[in-house]
Enzyme design. Structure first.
Site, PDB file in Angstrom:
ATOM      1  N   ASN A  18       0.784  -1.627  -0.118  1.00 35.70           N
ATOM      2  CA  ASN A  18      -0.140   0.216  -0.283  1.00 35.70           C
ATOM      3  C   ASN A  18       0.873   1.383   0.349  1.00 35.70           C
ATOM      4  O   ASN A  18       1.505   1.385   0.749  1.00 35.70           O
ATOM      5  CB  ASN A  18      -0.738   0.212   0.905  1.00 35.70           C
ATOM      6  CG  ASN A  18      -1.871   1.072   1.251  1.00 35.70           C
ATOM      7  OD1 ASN A  18      -1.776   1.780   0.410  1.00 35.70           O
ATOM      8  ND2 ASN A  18      -2.250   1.395   2.033  1.00 35.70           N
ATOM      9  N   TRP A  19       1.539   1.531  -1.371  1.00 43.36           N
ATOM     10  CA  TRP A  19       2.018   2.978  -1.313  1.00 43.36           C
ATOM     11  C   TRP A  19       1.133   4.193  -0.667  1.00 43.36           C
ATOM     12  O   TRP A  19       2.453   5.488  -0.615  1.00 43.36           O
ATOM     13  CB  TRP A  19       2.416   2.885  -2.774  1.00 43.36           C
ATOM     14  CG  TRP A  19       2.964   2.459  -3.395  1.00 43.36           C
ATOM     15  CD1 TRP A  19       3.826   0.934  -3.487  1.00 43.36           C
ATOM     16  CD2 TRP A  19       3.272   2.023  -4.792  1.00 43.36           C
ATOM     17  NE1 TRP A  19       3.865   0.097  -3.462  1.00 43.36           N
ATOM     18  CE2 TRP A  19       3.945   0.329  -4.452  1.00 43.36           C
ATOM     19  CE3 TRP A  19       3.627   2.281  -5.501  1.00 43.36           C
ATOM     20  CZ2 TRP A  19       4.215  -0.013  -6.112  1.00 43.36           C
ATOM     21  CZ3 TRP A  19       3.751   2.843  -7.067  1.00 43.36           C
ATOM     22  CH2 TRP A  19       4.745   0.910  -7.114  1.00 43.36           C
ATOM     23  N   LYS A  20       0.186   4.175  -0.042  1.00 44.34           N
ATOM     24  CA  LYS A  20      -0.245   6.043   0.730  1.00 44.34           C
ATOM     25  C   LYS A  20      -0.679   6.472  -0.218  1.00 44.34           C
ATOM     26  O   LYS A  20      -0.043   6.020  -1.598  1.00 44.34           O
ATOM     27  CB  LYS A  20      -0.237   5.622   1.763  1.00 44.34           C
ATOM     28  CG  LYS A  20       0.298   4.851   2.961  1.00 44.34           C
ATOM     29  CD  LYS A  20       0.177   4.378   3.788  1.00 44.34           C
ATOM     30  CE  LYS A  20       0.006   3.284   4.471  1.00 44.34           C
ATOM     31  NZ  LYS A  20      -0.061   3.109   6.455  1.00 44.34           N
ATOM     32  N   HIS A  36      -9.502   1.275   5.319  1.00 43.57           N
ATOM     33  CA  HIS A  36      -8.261   1.625   5.592  1.00 43.57           C
ATOM     34  C   HIS A  36      -8.603   2.330   6.857  1.00 43.57           C
ATOM     35  O   HIS A  36      -9.238   3.318   6.681  1.00 43.57           O
ATOM     36  CB  HIS A  36      -7.115   1.881   5.075  1.00 43.57           C
ATOM     37  CG  HIS A  36      -6.038   2.190   5.342  1.00 43.57           C
ATOM     38  ND1 HIS A  36      -4.808   2.839   6.105  1.00 43.57           N
ATOM     39  CD2 HIS A  36      -5.333   0.905   5.293  1.00 43.57           C
ATOM     40  CE1 HIS A  36      -3.950   2.793   6.976  1.00 43.57           C
ATOM     41  NE2 HIS A  36      -3.615   1.258   6.159  1.00 43.57           N
ATOM     42  N   GLU A  87      -6.410   4.692   7.475  1.00 43.84           N
ATOM     43  CA  GLU A  87      -6.348   6.422   7.190  1.00 43.84           C
ATOM     44  C   GLU A  87      -7.011   6.971   7.390  1.00 43.84           C
ATOM     45  O   GLU A  87      -7.661   7.490   7.040  1.00 43.84           O
ATOM     46  CB  GLU A  87      -5.004   6.105   7.036  1.00 43.84           C
ATOM     47  CG  GLU A  87      -4.025   6.164   7.662  1.00 43.84           C
ATOM     48  CD  GLU A  87      -3.010   5.181   6.818  1.00 43.84           C
ATOM     49  OE1 GLU A  87      -2.664   5.435   5.854  1.00 43.84           O
ATOM     50  OE2 GLU A  87      -1.894   4.613   7.913  1.00 43.84           O
ATOM     51  N   GLU A  99      -5.238  -4.284  10.450  1.00 48.10           N
ATOM     52  CA  GLU A  99      -4.183  -3.203  10.368  1.00 48.10           C
ATOM     53  C   GLU A  99      -4.399  -2.733  11.698  1.00 48.10           C
ATOM     54  O   GLU A  99      -4.865  -2.336  12.558  1.00 48.10           O
ATOM     55  CB  GLU A  99      -3.864  -2.830   9.564  1.00 48.10           C
ATOM     56  CG  GLU A  99      -3.329  -3.020   8.525  1.00 48.10           C
ATOM     57  CD  GLU A  99      -3.167  -2.274   7.288  1.00 48.10           C
ATOM     58  OE1 GLU A  99      -2.242  -2.215   6.371  1.00 48.10           O
ATOM     59  OE2 GLU A  99      -4.269  -1.059   6.780  1.00 48.10           O
ATOM     60  N   GLY A 152       2.829   2.420  10.701  1.00 44.63           N
ATOM     61  CA  GLY A 152       4.133   3.559  10.335  1.00 44.63           C
ATOM     62  C   GLY A 152       4.463   4.030  11.714  1.00 44.63           C
ATOM     63  O   GLY A 152       5.459   5.043  11.646  1.00 44.63           O
ATOM     64  N   SER A 173       3.729  -1.687  10.553  1.00 49.51           N
ATOM     65  CA  SER A 173       5.174  -2.050  10.040  1.00 49.51           C
ATOM     66  C   SER A 173       6.081  -2.976   9.791  1.00 49.51           C
ATOM     67  O   SER A 173       6.744  -4.173  10.721  1.00 49.51           O
ATOM     68  CB  SER A 173       5.532  -1.852  11.649  1.00 49.51           C
ATOM     69  OG  SER A 173       5.328  -0.711  12.285  1.00 49.51           O
ATOM     70  N   GLY A 177       3.076  -0.992   4.463  1.00 48.07           N
ATOM     71  CA  GLY A 177       2.517   0.846   3.607  1.00 48.07           C
ATOM     72  C   GLY A 177       4.787   0.660   3.404  1.00 48.07           C
ATOM     73  O   GLY A 177       5.343   0.517   2.219  1.00 48.07           O
ATOM     74  N   GLY A 178       5.297   0.950   4.670  1.00 46.68           N
ATOM     75  CA  GLY A 178       6.372   1.776   4.021  1.00 46.68           C
ATOM     76  C   GLY A 178       7.519   1.325   3.628  1.00 46.68           C
ATOM     77  O   GLY A 178       7.872   1.854   2.842  1.00 46.68           O
TER      78      GLY A 178
HETATM   79  P1  13P Z   1       3.306   1.027   7.985  1.00 42.74           P
HETATM   80  O1  13P Z   1       3.547  -0.822   6.525  1.00 42.74           O
HETATM   81  O2  13P Z   1       3.736   1.596   6.981  1.00 42.74           O
HETATM   82  O3  13P Z   1       2.973   0.621   9.040  1.00 42.74           O
HETATM   83  O4  13P Z   1       1.974   0.565   7.086  1.00 42.74           O
HETATM   84  C1  13P Z   1       0.859  -0.341   7.046  1.00 42.74           C
HETATM   85  C2  13P Z   1      -0.562   0.107   5.948  1.00 42.74           C
HETATM   86  O5  13P Z   1      -0.840   0.788   6.518  1.00 42.74           O
HETATM   87  C3  13P Z   1      -0.685  -0.803   5.190  1.00 42.74           C
HETATM   88  O6  13P Z   1      -1.634  -0.405   4.631  1.00 42.74           O
END
Ligand code: 13P
Length: 253
Positions: A10-12, A96, A98, A168, A174, A214, A235-236
């Protein structure tokens, strides 16, 4: 029941079109020949079409990060399921944390998005997870149950079978603070038990549940060793070819 592991990035809100195409070019090369794992990337809307074009003929799938449920019309700023199909998407991330936290997403709107995705042949990656406060107040299972029942309301088994779940925990996203494999497994097992009650044990056994929060090349193996963890929503660490490749190739680390 053996479930095919599924690693999705997930590149956000990251990457220009050029950066996105560059990253998937690297991934095509670094992941060539990988078997026994499904892979998808989740670029921002602006890069979806270019990434889908670049990945044509490759086994790497593409996920959008959200969708609106209406077909078309006066909905400024929204993107319809048909538009995502047109861009070439296979998957769409729905619910998600967020989106829930910053953009007013509720279980009801998650449910509408899930249904719209399925009607249009997009496979949803449906996210659930508790906040730190909810965990501290020992409400984790109640929150997850509410999110499952609200999000999946009126979805029958034959539709639900195309859904991928992602657990999640909000406190792990994050933050560098991953859930331990045992903490994650406890919730994954709970989710599968709830799904068995809502659908059937066959359906619950077939559904893949990703862990997100993470995930790194360092912790992925421990998480994937758990019986109910079937993949990761990253994510990251999905923003760089090197770390995402290591996560996808977790069996070889
Ligand atoms: P991180 O891997 O950056 O913690 O993000 C997880 C995430 O929200 C994937 O959708």
């Amino acid at each position: 029941m053996s479930r095919l592991p599924f690693m999705a990035g997930n590149w956000k809100m990251n990457k220009t079109i050029d950066e996105a195409v560059d990253l998937v070019r690297q991934l095509k090369a670094s992941l060539s020949g990988v078997t026994g794992v499904e892979v998808a990337v989740g670029p921002p809307f602006t890069a979806l079409h270019a990434v889908c074009r670049e990945l044509q003929g490759s086994p790497i799938g593409v996920a959008a990060q959200n969708l609106f449920w209406e077909e078309k019309g006066a909905f400024t700023g929204e993107v319809s399921p048909a538009m995502l199909k047109d861009a070439g998407c296979d998957y769409v991330i729905v619910g998600h944390s967020e989106r829930r936290q910053y953009f007013g997403e509720t279980d009801e709107t998650v449910n509408r998005r899930l249904k719209a995705a399925l009607v249009h042949g997009l496979k949803p990656i449906f996210c659930v997870g508790e906040t730190l406060r909810e965990r501290d107040e020992e409400k984790t299972f109640a929150v997850i149950q509410r999110q499952l029942e609200g999000g999946l309301k009126d979805l029958e088994s034959k539709e639900f079978i195309s859904v991928v779940l992602a657990y999640e925990p909000v406190w792990a996203i994050g933050t560098g603070k991953t859930a331990t494999p045992e903490q994650a497994e406890e919730v994954h097992r709970f989710i599968r038990e709830r799904l068995a009650k809502m659908y059937s044990s066959d359906v619950a056994d077939a559904i893949r549940i990703q862990y997100g929060g993470s995930v790194t090349p360092e912790n992925v193996r421990g998480l994937m060793a758990q019986p109910d963890i079937d993949g990761a929503l990253v994510g990251g660490a999905s923003l760089k070819s090197d770390s995402f490749t290591k996560i996808v190739r977790f069996k070889e680390i």
